[in-house]
Design an enzyme around this catalytic site. Structure first.
Site, PDB file in Angstrom:
ATOM      1  N   HIS A  21     -49.069 -87.642 -48.614  1.00 29.88           N
ATOM      2  CA  HIS A  21     -49.985 -88.960 -49.292  1.00 29.88           C
ATOM      3  C   HIS A  21     -51.299 -89.294 -48.688  1.00 29.88           C
ATOM      4  O   HIS A  21     -52.042 -89.454 -49.414  1.00 29.88           O
ATOM      5  CB  HIS A  21     -48.766 -90.023 -49.234  1.00 29.88           C
ATOM      6  CG  HIS A  21     -47.657 -89.850 -49.881  1.00 29.88           C
ATOM      7  ND1 HIS A  21     -46.933 -91.023 -50.437  1.00 29.88           N
ATOM      8  CD2 HIS A  21     -47.082 -88.767 -50.216  1.00 29.88           C
ATOM      9  CE1 HIS A  21     -45.787 -90.558 -50.919  1.00 29.88           C
ATOM     10  NE2 HIS A  21     -45.789 -89.298 -51.004  1.00 29.88           N
ATOM     11  N   ASP A 118     -51.051 -95.575 -52.363  1.00 31.41           N
ATOM     12  CA  ASP A 118     -49.933 -94.494 -52.741  1.00 31.41           C
ATOM     13  C   ASP A 118     -48.813 -95.450 -53.288  1.00 31.41           C
ATOM     14  O   ASP A 118     -48.541 -96.557 -53.166  1.00 31.41           O
ATOM     15  CB  ASP A 118     -49.680 -93.546 -51.798  1.00 31.41           C
ATOM     16  CG  ASP A 118     -48.714 -94.050 -50.815  1.00 31.41           C
ATOM     17  OD1 ASP A 118     -48.428 -95.214 -50.553  1.00 31.41           O
ATOM     18  OD2 ASP A 118     -48.338 -93.162 -49.836  1.00 31.41           O
TER      19      ASP A 118
END
Length: 480
Positions: A21, A118
């Protein structure tokens, strides 16, 4: 007339822990600073940080890219080691974003024009709404998985989480059908806590002002078209989706001796002859499967770089230790394997400089877990893939890379019922030979090189990915 004394526009970023991520968000931050004259605050959650993450973020030398550590949260009441990866991630993020308002307002930099997060950081909405900062999501997986995620609330209401048990493929409107067995690792049961948390964050995607996705039109035309034109996505309504890929990690300085050794070894090999075997920042195999993989490589008589981690029955066991100090890989491999394959293969413990290896002319194929960052890296350097999916959406990625994109050969790691199966050495030998030596491998390599060229084109100033990002940036510059 440009006011040169005015501060550069400011954007803030926040990612949950984990290289999968952090990498795309950080690379987008770099692009904003180096290509679009922004300043960036990249907020970092200290808990869950790995040596690989620390090395990556500390390599930054850009004066307008500021790494900001969030205050450490007291996690002593949480039994993190007993939690699954998803629950642990969500718990860590939730506790560390509590002081977010003061962090965002406590710097000398101007108020951020936007906050990019994210998918596991959707708990920031309340603070950002109070501060009038628009939130954008960077969806760090494929556009195909994004369409499925946007459709999931409807599926969940329709079938109460049990749809994955049905034999027929899932048909997201306007998209290619998704095989049930590719979903079993993702949403096994609507009552599992991991699924509930994931569903919660997915259901909040409609709340963001826009969604960045690391892909482009030539790679995923069907999914991107569906989100623009299908009635379902128009009615949700779906926030604007901005395909800005391929966005990949830049080559990092080679610091350790084993990293330098890997590149020096590659320098001595023929062009396109080496198979990189690496299963992402946290992927692991069982002891039985690792033994079979090693034997398959040896039997194939092909050149290889094999990244070895301590085997585990949990495919994600190394997620929170990526880049840790290497141990002795020979302890997990067949007796005499390293000695017998010396000169043909190179065994590396735990971690390899993946971008440096994939971009090297001697690399001819990549045995990959098909995580989306690794997928982007293989495409970006025109390297065909042997698909070995391990967890979450990687089965979907593997099927897409094989059946739709045409750059991969799938290893049969998934049984007909969706169960993970042990792949034997002879099967591994056959697939490795076919990709590195066979006619099928030549087709995969040709297609990978074609996509490599198209990826460069889409990032050029006349390319669709460059223009998609530029549109967002222009809107940020004029917002007050």
């Amino acid at each position: 007339m440009v006011n040169e004394s005015a501060p550069k526009p400011h954007v803030a970023f926040l990612s949950s822990p984990g290289m999968g991520h952090i990498t795309p968000l950080y690379e987008l931050a770099i692009r904003l600073v180096t290509e679009h004259n922004f300043q960036v605050s990249f907020l970092v959650i200290p808990a869950g940080s790995t040596p690989a993450q620390d090395k990556y973020l500390n390599s930054n030398q850009l004066p307008d890219l500021h790494i900001v550590d969030l205050p450490s949260a007291d996690m002593s009441d949480f039994h993190l080691d007993d939690m699954s990866v998803v629950i642990r991630l969500c718990c860590i993020v939730e506790e560390h974003i509590r002081p977010l308002r003061s962090v965002l307002t406590g710097t000398k930099r101007p108020k951020p024009k936007a906050f990019v997060i994210d998918m596991f950081c959707t708990g920031v909405f309340e603070a950002c709404n109070d501060l009038n900062i628009p939130v954008y999501s960077f969806f760090t997986a494929s556009a195909a998985f994004l369409t499925f995620s946007l459709y999931l609330p409807k599926l969940d209401c329709k079938a109460e989480g049990e749809f994955v048990l049905r034999p027929e493929p899932v048909k997201v409107p306007g998209c290619n059908p998704i095989l049930t067995k590719d979903l079993l690792d993702l949403v096994p049961n609507g009552m599992i806590d991991d699924y509930k948390l994931w569903f919660l964050h997915v259901s909040r995607l409609s709340m963001v002002k826009g969604i960045f996705v690391n892909t482009w039109d030539d790679l995923e035309p069907v999914s991107l078209k569906a989100m623009k034109h299908e009635r379902f996505f128009l009615d949700i309504p779906t926030p604007p989706v901005y395909p800005i890929g391929p966005l990949t990690k830049q080559a990092e300085p080679l610091v350790s001796e084993y990293e330098k050794e890997a590149i020096e070894w590659l320098d001595k090999q023929p062009n396109g002859s080496v198979l990189l075997v690496a299963l992402g920042s946290g992927g692991t195999l069982t002891s039985e499967q690792l033994i079979e993989l090693a034997w398959g490589l040896e039997l194939s008589q092909q050149r290889f770089i094999l990244v070895v981690r301590k085997p585990s029955d949990c495919a994600l066991s190394a997620f929170f230790s990526a880049g840790s100090d290497p141990d002795d890989p020979e302890a997990y491999l067949p007796e005499g394997f390293v000695e017998r394959t010396k000169g043909v293969g190179l065994v590396v413990s735990s971690w390899a400089p993946q971008v440096a290896v994939l971009s090297h002319p001697s690399t001819g194929a990549f045995l990959s877990h098909c995580g989306w960052n690794s997928t982007m890296e293989s495409v970006n350097y025109g390297v065909p893939v042997i698909a070995w999916p391990l967890y979450v959406e990687q089965r979907m990625n593997a099927t897409m890379l094989c059946n739709e994109v045409g750059v991969a050969e799938k290893m049969p790691v998934v049984g007909e019922g969706g169960e993970t199966v042990v792949v034997g050495r002879k099967e591994i030998e056959s697939v490795v030979k076919a990709v590195l030596e066979g006619e099928e491998g030549k087709k995969l390599r040709s297609r990978a090189k074609e996509l490599e060229a198209k990826g460069r084109e889409t990032l050029s100033r006349v390319g669709s990915s460059y223009e998609a990002l530029a549109r967002v940036i222009e809107s940020w510059k004029i917002e007050t």
